[in-house]
Design an enzyme around this catalytic site. Sequence first.
Site, PDB file in Angstrom:
ATOM      1  N   CYS A 266      30.190 -65.358 -20.550  1.00 37.26           N
ATOM      2  CA  CYS A 266      29.767 -65.293 -19.146  1.00 37.26           C
ATOM      3  C   CYS A 266      28.417 -65.958 -18.960  1.00 37.26           C
ATOM      4  CB  CYS A 266      29.622 -63.848 -18.690  1.00 37.26           C
ATOM      5  SG  CYS A 266      31.070 -62.925 -18.998  1.00 37.26           S
TER       6      CYS A 266
ATOM      7  N   GLN B 185      35.301 -54.523 -25.160  1.00 41.02           N
ATOM      8  CA  GLN B 185      35.238 -55.098 -26.513  1.00 41.02           C
ATOM      9  C   GLN B 185      35.728 -54.109 -27.567  1.00 41.02           C
ATOM     10  OE1 GLN B 185      34.672 -58.173 -27.369  1.00 41.02           O
ATOM     11  NE2 GLN B 185      33.940 -58.962 -25.408  1.00 41.02           N
TER      12      GLN B 185
ATOM     13  N   HIS C 198      42.810 -59.710 -21.704  1.00 40.51           N
ATOM     14  CA  HIS C 198      42.690 -60.948 -22.491  1.00 40.51           C
ATOM     15  C   HIS C 198      41.858 -60.803 -23.754  1.00 40.51           C
ATOM     16  CE1 HIS C 198      38.647 -62.677 -21.217  1.00 40.51           C
ATOM     17  NE2 HIS C 198      38.780 -61.725 -20.315  1.00 40.51           N
TER      18      HIS C 198
HETATM   19  N1  PLP Z   1      32.803 -56.013 -20.280  1.00 45.01           N
HETATM   20  C1  PLP Z   1      32.596 -56.580 -21.475  1.00 45.01           C
HETATM   21  C2  PLP Z   1      31.850 -55.828 -22.539  1.00 45.01           C
HETATM   22  C3  PLP Z   1      33.082 -57.869 -21.733  1.00 45.01           C
HETATM   23  O1  PLP Z   1      32.869 -58.426 -22.926  1.00 45.01           O
HETATM   24  C4  PLP Z   1      33.792 -58.546 -20.704  1.00 45.01           C
HETATM   25  C5  PLP Z   1      34.286 -59.919 -20.905  1.00 45.01           C
HETATM   26  O2  PLP Z   1      33.696 -60.712 -21.607  1.00 45.01           O
HETATM   27  C6  PLP Z   1      33.981 -57.895 -19.475  1.00 45.01           C
HETATM   28  C7  PLP Z   1      33.472 -56.626 -19.296  1.00 45.01           C
HETATM   29  C8  PLP Z   1      34.713 -58.555 -18.348  1.00 45.01           C
HETATM   30  O3  PLP Z   1      36.101 -58.554 -18.564  1.00 45.01           O
HETATM   31  P1  PLP Z   1      37.023 -59.611 -17.802  1.00 45.01           P
HETATM   32  O4  PLP Z   1      36.782 -60.940 -18.460  1.00 45.01           O
HETATM   33  O5  PLP Z   1      38.411 -59.113 -18.007  1.00 45.01           O
HETATM   34  O6  PLP Z   1      36.637 -59.598 -16.370  1.00 45.01           O
END
Ligand code: PLP
Length: 385
Positions: free
Chosen positions: A327, A181, A203
């Site tokens: 998530c 982030q 992304h």
């Molecule tokens: N770490 C943090 C702080 C995130 O906000 C996210 C995604 O929301 C991730 C890891 C995971 O990244 P990715 O979506 O590329 O797997």
Amino acid sequence: MIYLDAAATTPVRREALEAMWPYLTGDFGNASSHHELGERARTALEAARADVARVLGCRAGEVTFTSGGTEADNLAVKGIALARRAADPRRTRVTVSAVEHPAVLESARSLARLHGFAVDVVPVDSAGRVTPETFAGAIGPETAVASIMYANNEVGTVQPIAELAEIARAARVPFHTDAVQAAGALPLDVRELGVDSLSISGHKVGAPKGVGALYVAGRVSVEPLVDGGGQERGLRSGTENVAGAVALATALRLAEQERATTAPRLAALRSDFVGRVLELVPDALLTGDAENRLPGSASFCFPRVSGESVLLELERRGIVCSSGSACAAGSSDPSHVLLALGLDAETAQTAVRLTLPTTITDGELAESALALAGAYAAVVGIART
Ligand code: PLP
């Protein structure tokens, strides 16, 4: 529609799409092939690696491309812990903060479940900050790796990473930070931060989903998690996603170039927005650190109303955002982040997270604040009838 969910994902920027296009079409070669098409793919991949390394202030050989932030975090936490314990069997513990993304938390839990590690969870204060004192108390000679995120995805709190990394270095504990982030919003120079390892995701900065990168200092050993043809210096086997790497490098480089203007602009817009919301909805509670927070992050709890209901009302008014992390969306459990900040489970269910894309305007935010107040009033009205 006004999109206020930039922490969940961002659109692919045109420059990234144009940069990756040749590697999906004419120059589609496998970077491991020895013919001309393979050579061109290899050259592009290594140029992308060098670009990412320039932004991170490290050597190109210290950058590994992955399938995203999740894989980068897994590789760092599990890979470093396993390698460290193999070199020194006393290193049987891992330290993570209570507010980590599941990519880190579940990696730590998997180390416990499958490999017998013990997990030390560092609590945070009511603003979501890991204090240097609590961190120092949670690491020791048995710690194989410590992982503290740079900035939180739900409440935007920014951790004092340089200070924490310094404490870890003094204790000879490898220190990873999840900067997914933070990328594009905060300085990413790994030498200045003093971290041993840092993860980013495409992304979140205008590259496509499904590509990320992990920096690991050359001096730190990592046990690979994916075995196969030995690509990425043996750290991450699998045919390389050349187009994705090129897009990530392009988007990251541009985000970094623009950061000096976008970050203060977003922070000012965000402050105004938060002020407007708190004025229109006096019951609203800003979550996270009022000062040390990501420039584009505004997160609230609206006591006694369901965050999901506010979201639905907001969407009817043309505003999209989320109740917590993307998530965890769909889960009815209260957010582990909000619980860690000391909120009770009921209040934690009332969360609404608004994260601003760099293209947002003041007019759109003024409209969004009014819509949020209207959505809240509608939900409270519904709740009363
Ligand atoms: N770490 C943090 C702080 C995130 O906000 C996210 C995604 O929301 C991730 C890891 C995971 O990244 P990715 O979506 O590329 O797997």
